[in-house]
Motif scaffolding. Structure first.
Motif, PDB file in Angstrom:
ATOM      1  N   TRP A 111    -104.657  64.984 -47.661  1.00  9.22           N
ATOM      2  CA  TRP A 111    -104.358  64.607 -49.021  1.00  9.22           C
ATOM      3  C   TRP A 111    -103.068  65.284 -49.460  1.00  9.22           C
ATOM      4  CZ3 TRP A 111    -108.794  64.212 -53.019  1.00  9.22           C
ATOM      5  CH2 TRP A 111    -108.305  63.790 -54.244  1.00  9.22           C
ATOM      6  N   ILE A 112    -102.142  64.502 -49.994  1.00  9.67           N
ATOM      7  CA  ILE A 112    -100.889  65.032 -50.534  1.00  9.67           C
ATOM      8  C   ILE A 112    -100.853  64.666 -52.012  1.00  9.67           C
ATOM      9  CG2 ILE A 112     -98.369  64.920 -50.439  1.00  9.67           C
ATOM     10  CD1 ILE A 112     -98.691  64.229 -47.440  1.00  9.67           C
ATOM     11  N   ASP A 113    -100.649  65.660 -52.870  1.00 14.17           N
ATOM     12  CA  ASP A 113    -100.729  65.448 -54.305  1.00 14.17           C
ATOM     13  C   ASP A 113     -99.820  66.464 -54.988  1.00 14.17           C
ATOM     14  OD1 ASP A 113    -101.715  65.186 -57.017  1.00 14.17           O
ATOM     15  OD2 ASP A 113    -103.600  64.444 -56.194  1.00 14.17           O
ATOM     16  N   ASN A 114     -99.465  66.190 -56.254  1.00 17.70           N
ATOM     17  CA  ASN A 114     -98.673  67.168 -56.996  1.00 17.70           C
ATOM     18  C   ASN A 114     -99.558  68.181 -57.723  1.00 17.70           C
ATOM     19  OD1 ASN A 114     -99.541  65.203 -58.880  1.00 17.70           O
ATOM     20  ND2 ASN A 114     -97.956  65.836 -60.317  1.00 17.70           N
ATOM     21  N   HIS A 115    -100.869  68.049 -57.563  1.00 18.98           N
ATOM     22  CA  HIS A 115    -101.812  68.997 -58.144  1.00 18.98           C
ATOM     23  C   HIS A 115    -102.490  69.788 -57.034  1.00 18.98           C
ATOM     24  CE1 HIS A 115    -101.651  67.531 -62.275  1.00 18.98           C
ATOM     25  NE2 HIS A 115    -101.574  66.316 -61.760  1.00 18.98           N
ATOM     26  N   MET A 116    -103.061  70.929 -57.407  1.00 17.35           N
ATOM     27  CA  MET A 116    -103.808  71.752 -56.470  1.00 17.35           C
ATOM     28  C   MET A 116    -104.982  70.939 -55.933  1.00 17.35           C
ATOM     29  SD  MET A 116    -104.401  74.817 -55.113  1.00 17.35           S
ATOM     30  CE  MET A 116    -103.621  76.033 -56.138  1.00 17.35           C
ATOM     31  N   VAL A 117    -105.152  70.937 -54.622  1.00 19.10           N
ATOM     32  CA  VAL A 117    -106.253  70.211 -53.993  1.00 19.10           C
ATOM     33  C   VAL A 117    -107.038  71.201 -53.138  1.00 19.10           C
ATOM     34  CG1 VAL A 117    -106.890  68.383 -52.377  1.00 19.10           C
ATOM     35  CG2 VAL A 117    -104.959  68.045 -53.941  1.00 19.10           C
ATOM     36  N   ARG A 118    -108.339  71.195 -53.314  1.00 21.93           N
ATOM     37  CA  ARG A 118    -109.224  72.005 -52.472  1.00 21.93           C
ATOM     38  C   ARG A 118    -110.208  71.053 -51.814  1.00 21.93           C
ATOM     39  NH1 ARG A 118    -108.690  75.140 -57.240  1.00 21.93           N
ATOM     40  NH2 ARG A 118    -107.712  77.135 -56.809  1.00 21.93           N
ATOM     41  N   ALA A 119    -110.649  71.389 -50.650  1.00 20.74           N
ATOM     42  CA  ALA A 119    -111.595  70.524 -49.942  1.00 20.74           C
ATOM     43  C   ALA A 119    -112.730  71.360 -49.377  1.00 20.74           C
ATOM     44  CB  ALA A 119    -110.884  69.786 -48.808  1.00 20.74           C
ATOM     45  N   THR A 120    -113.924  70.796 -49.431  1.00 19.63           N
ATOM     46  CA  THR A 120    -115.100  71.426 -48.848  1.00 19.63           C
ATOM     47  C   THR A 120    -115.795  70.380 -47.998  1.00 19.63           C
ATOM     48  OG1 THR A 120    -115.349  72.839 -50.790  1.00 19.63           O
ATOM     49  CG2 THR A 120    -117.271  72.618 -49.346  1.00 19.63           C
ATOM     50  N   ARG A 121    -115.957  70.672 -46.731  1.00 17.09           N
ATOM     51  CA  ARG A 121    -116.611  69.723 -45.843  1.00 17.09           C
ATOM     52  C   ARG A 121    -118.119  69.878 -45.965  1.00 17.09           C
ATOM     53  NH1 ARG A 121    -115.816  68.737 -39.385  1.00 17.09           N
ATOM     54  NH2 ARG A 121    -117.127  66.880 -39.346  1.00 17.09           N
ATOM     55  N   TYR A 122    -118.783  68.754 -46.202  1.00 23.24           N
ATOM     56  CA  TYR A 122    -120.243  68.760 -46.314  1.00 23.24           C
ATOM     57  C   TYR A 122    -120.844  68.869 -44.920  1.00 23.24           C
ATOM     58  CZ  TYR A 122    -125.001  67.265 -47.254  1.00 23.24           C
ATOM     59  OH  TYR A 122    -126.362  67.210 -47.326  1.00 23.24           O
ATOM     60  N   LYS A 123    -121.748  69.828 -44.744  1.00 21.73           N
ATOM     61  CA  LYS A 123    -122.351  70.054 -43.427  1.00 21.73           C
ATOM     62  C   LYS A 123    -123.865  69.987 -43.478  1.00 21.73           C
ATOM     63  CE  LYS A 123    -118.614  72.852 -41.536  1.00 21.73           C
ATOM     64  NZ  LYS A 123    -118.285  74.140 -40.916  1.00 21.73           N
ATOM     65  N   GLY A 124    -124.413  69.151 -44.373  1.00 23.50           N
ATOM     66  CA  GLY A 124    -125.844  68.919 -44.370  1.00 23.50           C
ATOM     67  C   GLY A 124    -126.659  69.598 -45.442  1.00 23.50           C
ATOM     68  N   GLU A 125    -126.042  70.427 -46.273  1.00 20.76           N
ATOM     69  CA  GLU A 125    -126.802  71.102 -47.310  1.00 20.76           C
ATOM     70  C   GLU A 125    -125.874  71.518 -48.443  1.00 20.76           C
ATOM     71  OE1 GLU A 125    -129.907  74.861 -47.771  1.00 20.76           O
ATOM     72  OE2 GLU A 125    -128.778  74.618 -45.912  1.00 20.76           O
ATOM     73  N   PHE A 126    -126.310  71.264 -49.682  1.00 17.61           N
ATOM     74  CA  PHE A 126    -125.568  71.747 -50.836  1.00 17.61           C
ATOM     75  C   PHE A 126    -126.053  73.153 -51.139  1.00 17.61           C
ATOM     76  CE2 PHE A 126    -124.355  67.405 -51.457  1.00 17.61           C
ATOM     77  CZ  PHE A 126    -123.152  67.483 -52.147  1.00 17.61           C
ATOM     78  N   THR A 127    -125.130  74.103 -51.154  1.00 16.18           N
ATOM     79  CA  THR A 127    -125.432  75.480 -51.501  1.00 16.18           C
ATOM     80  C   THR A 127    -124.365  75.933 -52.492  1.00 16.18           C
ATOM     81  OG1 THR A 127    -124.052  76.358 -49.715  1.00 16.18           O
ATOM     82  CG2 THR A 127    -126.374  75.947 -49.194  1.00 16.18           C
TER      83      THR A 127
END
Length: 141
Positions: A111-127
């Motif tokens: 992802w390329i954007d002019n705003h801060m981008v963070r990513a979290t890969r889902y690995k089977g459980e929301f914690t």
């Protein structure tokens, strides 16, 4: 602006630039298939009505919404599946602000954007989310 979660921002010359969220407010873009429910491909739309949400996803995302964060579902489902998707989200009680259809399929996003981008890969459980240092690619100075 009518939404008090956004801060009006001006450039050095006084012109308005894209608004930013207030401190502490996050703007979550969340996939549906394989993330909040079983992985249902566009080629099997009959499964979209009957799949069940992952309980931890429903509880976690609604908690984020209730805490003032922005929830946007961003899915590879096509526009023709918008109605069944909205109905499914509402039927199961997901709270959300928006729904974007047509996310590119295939994963491995950059992802390329002019705003801060963070990513979290889902690995089977929301914690709870935790901070972690990682190597990222950036444009050369």
């Amino acid at each position: 602006m009518s939404d008090n979660n956004f801060i009006e921002t001006k450039a050095e010359d006084g012109s308005l630039i894209s608004p930013v969220l207030a401190d502490g407010v996050k703007n979550y873009l969340i996939d549906i298939d394989g993330t909040v429910t079983e992985d249902v491909p566009n080629e099997e739309p009959e499964r979209m009505e009957t799949c069940e949400p992952f309980p931890d996803a429903l509880e976690t995302l609604n908690g984020w919404y209730d805490n003032g964060h922005k929830i946007c579902f961003f899915t590879s489902r096509t526009e023709e599946h918008r109605e069944v998707t909205e109905n499914w989200l509402n039927k199961h009680g997901f709270k959300f602000h928006s729904l974007l259809m047509g996310k590119p399929r295939g994963g491995n996003y950059h992802w390329i954007d002019n705003h801060m981008v963070r990513a979290t890969r889902y690995k089977g459980e929301f914690t709870d989310l935790v901070e972690k240092k990682a190597t990222i690619e950036v444009f050369k100075d």
